[in-house]
Design a protein around this motif. Structure first.
Motif, short mmCIF file in Angstrom:
data_model
loop_
_atom_site.label_atom_id
_atom_site.label_comp_id
_atom_site.label_asym_id
_atom_site.label_seq_id
_atom_site.Cartn_x
_atom_site.Cartn_y
_atom_site.Cartn_z
N MET A 463 1.20 -1.45 0.41
CA MET A 463 0.05 -0.05 0.13
C MET A 463 0.72 1.16 0.10
SD MET A 463 -3.01 -1.09 2.57
CE MET A 463 -4.11 0.57 2.33
N THR A 464 1.98 1.18 0.51
CA THR A 464 3.44 2.40 0.79
C THR A 464 3.90 2.49 -0.62
OG1 THR A 464 4.65 1.29 1.76
CG2 THR A 464 2.68 2.66 2.77
N ALA A 465 3.54 1.66 -2.18
CA ALA A 465 4.89 1.77 -3.36
C ALA A 465 3.91 2.49 -4.02
CB ALA A 465 4.51 -0.03 -4.03
N SER A 466 3.92 3.45 -4.95
CA SER A 466 3.71 3.90 -5.87
C SER A 466 3.78 3.85 -7.04
CB SER A 466 4.46 5.87 -5.85
OG SER A 466 3.90 6.47 -6.90
N PHE A 467 2.76 3.38 -7.67
CA PHE A 467 2.45 3.00 -9.13
C PHE A 467 2.11 3.50 -9.99
CE2 PHE A 467 2.77 -0.83 -6.63
CZ PHE A 467 3.76 -1.26 -7.48
N GLY A 468 2.20 5.29 -9.96
CA GLY A 468 1.01 6.83 -10.29
C GLY A 468 2.25 6.77 -11.88
N TRP A 469 1.65 7.88 -13.02
CA TRP A 469 1.91 8.21 -13.86
C TRP A 469 3.27 8.80 -13.53
CZ3 TRP A 469 2.92 5.63 -18.81
CH2 TRP A 469 1.74 4.57 -18.75
N ALA A 470 3.16 9.70 -12.77
CA ALA A 470 4.20 11.25 -13.09
C ALA A 470 5.52 10.41 -13.06
CB ALA A 470 3.55 11.17 -11.39
N GLU A 471 5.67 9.36 -12.57
CA GLU A 471 6.98 8.79 -12.81
C GLU A 471 7.35 8.66 -14.42
OE1 GLU A 471 6.35 6.55 -9.11
OE2 GLU A 471 5.36 8.63 -9.74
N ARG A 472 5.93 7.72 -14.48
CA ARG A 472 6.73 7.21 -15.90
C ARG A 472 6.33 7.78 -17.07
NH1 ARG A 472 7.03 3.09 -12.53
NH2 ARG A 472 5.07 1.99 -11.53
N VAL A 473 5.69 9.19 -16.95
CA VAL A 473 5.74 9.63 -18.34
C VAL A 473 7.02 10.62 -18.45
CG1 VAL A 473 5.39 12.01 -16.93
CG2 VAL A 473 3.86 11.61 -19.65
N THR A 474 7.76 11.04 -17.69
CA THR A 474 9.31 11.37 -18.03
C THR A 474 9.81 10.24 -18.16
OG1 THR A 474 9.87 10.41 -15.70
CG2 THR A 474 9.17 13.03 -16.16
N ALA A 475 10.03 9.88 -18.58
CA ALA A 475 10.34 8.19 -19.74
C ALA A 475 10.04 7.80 -20.77
CB ALA A 475 10.21 6.49 -18.70
N TYR A 476 8.75 8.32 -20.78
CA TYR A 476 8.31 8.34 -22.12
C TYR A 476 8.76 9.72 -22.66
CZ TYR A 476 5.10 3.94 -22.08
OH TYR A 476 4.70 2.61 -22.35
N GLU A 477 9.45 11.05 -22.30
CA GLU A 477 9.57 12.01 -22.39
C GLU A 477 10.51 11.82 -23.06
OE1 GLU A 477 7.26 15.50 -19.88
OE2 GLU A 477 8.57 14.71 -19.51
N GLN A 478 11.82 11.05 -21.90
CA GLN A 478 13.31 10.57 -22.86
C GLN A 478 13.50 9.84 -23.79
OE1 GLN A 478 14.89 8.46 -19.74
NE2 GLN A 478 15.07 10.15 -18.25
N VAL A 479 12.40 8.97 -23.95
CA VAL A 479 12.50 8.72 -26.08
C VAL A 479 12.24 9.71 -26.21
CG1 VAL A 479 11.42 6.52 -26.47
CG2 VAL A 479 11.71 6.10 -24.64
N TYR A 480 10.80 9.78 -26.94
CA TYR A 480 10.27 11.72 -27.12
C TYR A 480 11.59 12.27 -28.17
CZ TYR A 480 5.92 9.99 -26.37
OH TYR A 480 4.17 9.58 -26.40
N ARG A 481 12.29 12.44 -26.25
CA ARG A 481 13.25 13.63 -26.83
C ARG A 481 14.37 13.24 -27.46
NH1 ARG A 481 14.02 14.81 -21.71
NH2 ARG A 481 12.10 15.39 -21.20
N LEU A 482 14.54 11.84 -27.13
CA LEU A 482 15.41 10.67 -28.55
C LEU A 482 15.69 10.57 -29.96
CD1 LEU A 482 17.75 8.22 -27.17
CD2 LEU A 482 16.28 6.67 -28.36
N VAL A 483 14.59 9.96 -29.97
CA VAL A 483 13.92 10.27 -31.32
C VAL A 483 13.58 11.98 -32.13
CG1 VAL A 483 12.95 7.71 -31.41
CG2 VAL A 483 11.79 10.03 -30.95
N ALA A 484 13.19 12.89 -31.28
CA ALA A 484 13.10 13.90 -32.07
C ALA A 484 13.91 14.83 -31.17
CB ALA A 484 11.75 14.01 -31.76
N PRO A 485 15.56 15.09 -31.09
CA PRO A 485 15.88 15.78 -30.28
C PRO A 485 15.51 17.21 -30.77
CG PRO A 485 17.26 14.72 -31.36
CD PRO A 485 16.19 13.89 -32.36
N GLY A 486 16.12 18.02 -30.04
CA GLY A 486 15.48 19.43 -30.22
C GLY A 486 14.51 19.91 -30.12
N ARG A 487 13.12 18.86 -29.95
CA ARG A 487 11.84 19.30 -30.05
C ARG A 487 11.51 19.42 -28.65
NH1 ARG A 487 9.82 19.16 -35.26
NH2 ARG A 487 8.82 20.75 -34.55
N GLY A 488 10.85 20.36 -28.00
CA GLY A 488 10.07 20.05 -26.48
C GLY A 488 11.28 20.28 -25.48
#
Ligand code: ADP
Length: 488
Positions: A463-488
């Motif tokens: 019950m004390t662990a966190s599984f929210g999207w807040a942390e996951r979304v930054t991992a997707y952003e990293q992938v987006y930045r990797l493929v589309a550098p210089g954007r966003g």
């Protein structure tokens, strides 16, 4: 960033499983981070039946695939809990059917049209995506379309693609004769030659070959699908692309799945006060027509009842366990007749112990997550899995097979150290599942006094662990930045 997110299901509109959950939660989280995200999905009959506040934005679009002209219109609604627009491709002859997926022989056309329409919508709305995010085979043609049918359009010059594999068991593999009806007839040289020679055309494979990056829904699954046994014929292609293959664990919607605010529950609860959980258990058991006893552990199942989920093991193990131990079991799910019949028969054989609901019900899913003590999820393979995370959050200890996302989220409970949040078996066989159930029952003990304290420690770890999207979304952003550098 400008993100075009295309999916065959989005929770809140149409969902059969985890793909739908992710396709709502991830765009919502990206939108909250300030990205301009647009979602595209089909207008299924079940979507159109409800009032989602639709607004027509394109009166008529059309695409000609293999000599067949398909005409569609486009409606817009807002993704609940966000400002993110969702565009619905309305084409009743393809999508106006009772079920989301089907066996009508035109699945290739239904989802090829979705891909074409998604990119045409960008053109019509002058929305130039930095990233086109495809999900599973149904939208896996998007990367190759950007390199063929849409390559002429300068507005896609800087567009890069990400493909997320939610389940490699579904690939959209068709007879190669369908190729013209995907609109790729003139680009056959781009399609994998061996496949065509074997007379097949595989949607997911084209996505794996052409996406700029590939993600899947847990780190363990990202490794597993590169092995021949688990890659379902695509492992070698994934190994070739391993530099751009990432495993990002799914999050859960922590607003929707929160025992302290859950609107479906007869009583809410939190770690500090678990009385409400006992009230949920009472409600679950009695409304199912079973006798209630506080010290009797209730096992829960919420699942598609299919081969992947490991219910063949349950068929072998559960009758014996039920007869020997007196545990109770609440099952919710639909799927293959063999498994539905098994649980129906089990409920008849153990009328005071087993309740089976053959349905798809959000409400009952929440009641089981809250009311059960143990959650049974012995999947043969599991790309990520959401129910085990819901269970952890609801203080319901999961029993899982050590595979994919289950291995990444559930750790075996050790009563001596007090570490671990569930029960994990390594060998996918009767002995493995039987052992894990035995471990759970040993930790439960009498269900009273000191034993109860031990169980409480286990619940706390989940019950004390966190599984929210807040942390996951930054991992997707990293992938987006990797493929589309210089954007966003
Ligand atoms: P999968 O996508 O393979 O079905 P996941 O665990 O990733 O498995 O996601 C399943 C999702 O579908 C969860 O949100 C789960 O609660 C839901 N679900 C599955 N079966 C049912 C059902 N019969 N009634 C309600 N929800 C269900």
């Amino acid at each position: 960033m400008n993100v075009l997110f295309v999916s065959s299901e989005v929770a809140g509109f149409a969902k059969t499983g985890g793909l739908g959950d992710v396709s709502a939660a991830l765009p919502r989280a990206l939108g909250a981070r300030g990205h301009d995200v647009r979602v595209v999905m089909p207008m299924y009959a079940r979507v159109e039946e409800k009032d989602h506040g639709f607004e027509r934005v394109i009166r008529e679009g059309d695409v000609e695939l293999g000599g067949v002209r398909v005409v569609y219109s486009v409606f817009r609604a807002t993704l609940p809990g966000s400002q993110v627009p969702v565009y619905f491709v309305r084409c009743p002859s393809l999508y106006g059917r009772p079920s989301i997926y089907g066996q009508d022989g035109d699945e290739h056309l239904r989802f090829a049209v979705l891909c074409w329409a998604a990119l045409q919508i960008c053109q019509r709305l002058r929305f130039s995506p930095d990233v086109v995010h495809a999900n599973d085979w149904q939208t896996a043609l998007l990367p190759i379309l950007l390199k063929s049918g849409f390559a002429w359009d300068r507005m896609f010059d800087r567009t890069r693609t990400v493909l997320t594999i939610h389940n490699i068991g579904h690939q959209g593999s068709f007879d190669a004769g369908v190729l013209p009806q995907t609109g790729l007839g003139g680009s056959a040289h781009l399609v994998h030659g061996d496949q065509l020679r074997e007379g097949r055309f595989n949607f997911l494979l084209t996505g794996i070959l052409y996406a700029n990056a590939i993600t899947t829904v847990s780190p363990t699954y990202a490794r597993e699908i590169q092995h021949d046994e688990q890659g379902v014929g695509l492992a070698a292609f994934l190994r070739e692309r391993r530099e751009v293959l990432f495993g990002i664990l799914n999050g859960i919607d922590e607003g929707e799945w929160d025992p302290s605010t859950d609107r479906y529950l007869p009583a809410t609860y939190s770690l500090a006060d678990l009385a409400g959980k006992e009230a949920c258990k009472h409600n679950l058991v009695t409304t199912a027509g079973l006798p209630y006893a506080r010290h009797v552990p209730v096992f829960g199942v919420v699942s598609r009842l299919v081969w992947q989920k490991g219910f063949d093991l349950c068929q072998k193990v559960l009758p014996r366990v039920l007869a020997k131990t007196g545990i109770q079991l609440a099952v919710l799910g639909t799927g293959e007749p063999e498994h539905e019949q098994f649980f129906s028969a089990l409920a008849r054989r153990f009328p005071k112990q087993v309740a089976y609901r053959r349905a798809f019900s959000e409400e009952v899913a929440h009641l089981i997550e809250a009311g059960a003590d143990v959650f049974l999820m012995p999947s043969r393979y599991e790309p990520c899995g959401l129910n085990q995370m819901y269970s952890l959050r609801y203080g319901t200890a999961p029993i899982v097979h050590k595979t994919g996302g289950l291995a990444d989220t559930v750790s075996h409970f050790d009563p001596r150290t007090g570490r671990g949040n569930g029960f994990v078996f390594e060998h996918f066989d009767e002995g493995g599942l039987g052992w894990a159930i035995g471990q759970a029952l040993a930790a439960w003990g009498s269900g009273r006094g000191k034993d109860r304290e031990r169980w409480h420690a286990l619940q706390k770890n989940g019950m004390t662990a966190s599984f929210g999207w807040a942390e996951r979304v930054t991992a997707y952003e990293q992938v987006y930045r990797l493929v589309a550098p210089g954007r966003g």
